[in-house]
Design a protein around this motif. Structure first.
Motif, PDB file in Angstrom:
ATOM      1  N   SER A 191      -6.571  -2.175  -6.150  1.00  0.00           N
ATOM      2  CA  SER A 191      -6.018  -3.341  -5.495  1.00  0.00           C
ATOM      3  C   SER A 191      -4.634  -2.928  -5.147  1.00  0.00           C
ATOM      4  O   SER A 191      -3.723  -2.655  -5.803  1.00  0.00           O
TER       5      SER A 191
ATOM      6  N   ARG B  56       0.889  -1.082  -0.104  1.00  0.00           N
ATOM      7  CA  ARG B  56       0.097   0.026   0.022  1.00  0.00           C
ATOM      8  C   ARG B  56       0.920   1.170  -0.004  1.00  0.00           C
ATOM      9  O   ARG B  56       0.669   2.261  -0.632  1.00  0.00           O
TER      10      ARG B  56
ATOM     11  N   HIS C 256      -9.171   5.076  -3.228  1.00  0.00           N
ATOM     12  CA  HIS C 256      -8.877   4.452  -2.260  1.00  0.00           C
ATOM     13  C   HIS C 256      -7.924   3.043  -2.501  1.00  0.00           C
ATOM     14  O   HIS C 256      -8.281   2.546  -3.815  1.00  0.00           O
TER      15      HIS C 256
ATOM     16  N   LYS D  58      -7.395  -0.893  -1.949  1.00  0.00           N
ATOM     17  CA  LYS D  58      -7.984  -2.047  -1.145  1.00  0.00           C
ATOM     18  C   LYS D  58      -7.282  -3.335  -1.425  1.00  0.00           C
ATOM     19  O   LYS D  58      -6.650  -3.516  -2.210  1.00  0.00           O
ATOM     20  N   LYS D  59      -7.394  -4.141  -0.152  1.00  0.00           N
ATOM     21  CA  LYS D  59      -6.921  -5.493  -0.683  1.00  0.00           C
ATOM     22  C   LYS D  59      -8.099  -6.324  -1.503  1.00  0.00           C
ATOM     23  O   LYS D  59      -9.027  -6.913  -0.761  1.00  0.00           O
TER      24      LYS D  59
ATOM     25  N   TRP E  34     -11.402   2.257  -6.569  1.00  0.00           N
ATOM     26  CA  TRP E  34     -10.807   1.248  -5.749  1.00  0.00           C
ATOM     27  C   TRP E  34      -9.574   0.865  -6.331  1.00  0.00           C
ATOM     28  O   TRP E  34      -9.809   0.287  -7.685  1.00  0.00           O
TER      29      TRP E  34
END
Length: 209
Positions: free
Chosen positions: A166, A119, A145, A147-148, A164
């Protein structure tokens, strides 16, 4: 299937298939579009076969997060070396990814430390490409954002203009990250993957990439 055609100062037409299944075509500047399209149609069987192979390879393989495993960072392979310490952290040193974890840490704790490392790597790069592609395309996301996500590189809520990405994009080359950012940003205008979406992607990628 998304095909991105880029015309550059090259001698030959070439095809590259990304881990996300996109077909990146590089062609000489003066080559007619009709010839390119005919070539792609001729190679359709080969493209579909290798695209399926790349998509299969792109699936994230499970890791135990133990010393000796190989993890990629921005497209480059690094050997994972795990040691114990009081402050969990991960850092690159030479050809190794050094992961420090507390004694007795579980696999989930080790994975979490790597995820946060990814991240940290991805965030400034994604911000850079988002600012760049927003300026180039005139499209704007309201927020974004990380995100996992292990089955998708990104997603876009077109109505909310929310993107979003990854965290595992940090394992991929910068060019790939740039393409994913443009891909998700394009969904703000074109929610699906139809002809308009492909044309907009091709136009902008061909113009700026």
């Amino acid at each position: 299937m998304t095909e991105i055609i880029t015309k550059k100062k090259v001698k030959n037409l070439s095809i590259r298939i990304t881990r996300d299944g996109e077909v990146l075509v590089t062609a000489p500047i003066g080559m007619p579009d009709e010839y390119i399209n005919a070539f792609l149609q001729k190679k359709r069987g080969w493209i579909e076969k290798h695209r399926a192979e790349m998509l299969e390879k792109s699936k994230l393989r499970p890791h135990e997060y133990v010393s000796g495993e190989t993890l990629r960072v921005l497209g480059e392979p690094y050997t994972l070396r795990v040691s114990e310490g009081e402050t969990p952290k991960a850092e690159l040193r030479g050809g190794e990814l050094l992961l420090t974890v507390r004694p007795g840490s579980t696999k989930q704790r080790r994975e979490a430390a790597v995820t946060e490392f990814y991240r940290a790597v991805l965030t400034p790069i994604a911000r850079e490409y988002l600012e760049l592609w927003q300026k180039r395309t005139g499209l704007r996301c309201r927020e974004w954002h990380t995100k996992k996500m292990k089955t998708r590189w990104g997603s876009c809520n077109a109505a909310e203009r929310r993107i979003w990405l990854s965290v595992y994009l940090a394992a991929e080359p910068r060019e790939f990250i740039s393409n994913v950012v443009l891909h998700e940003l394009t969904h703000i205008r074109y929610p699906g993957h139809g002809a308009d979406f492909k044309a907009f992607m091709s136009e902008n990628w061909n113009k700026y990439a």
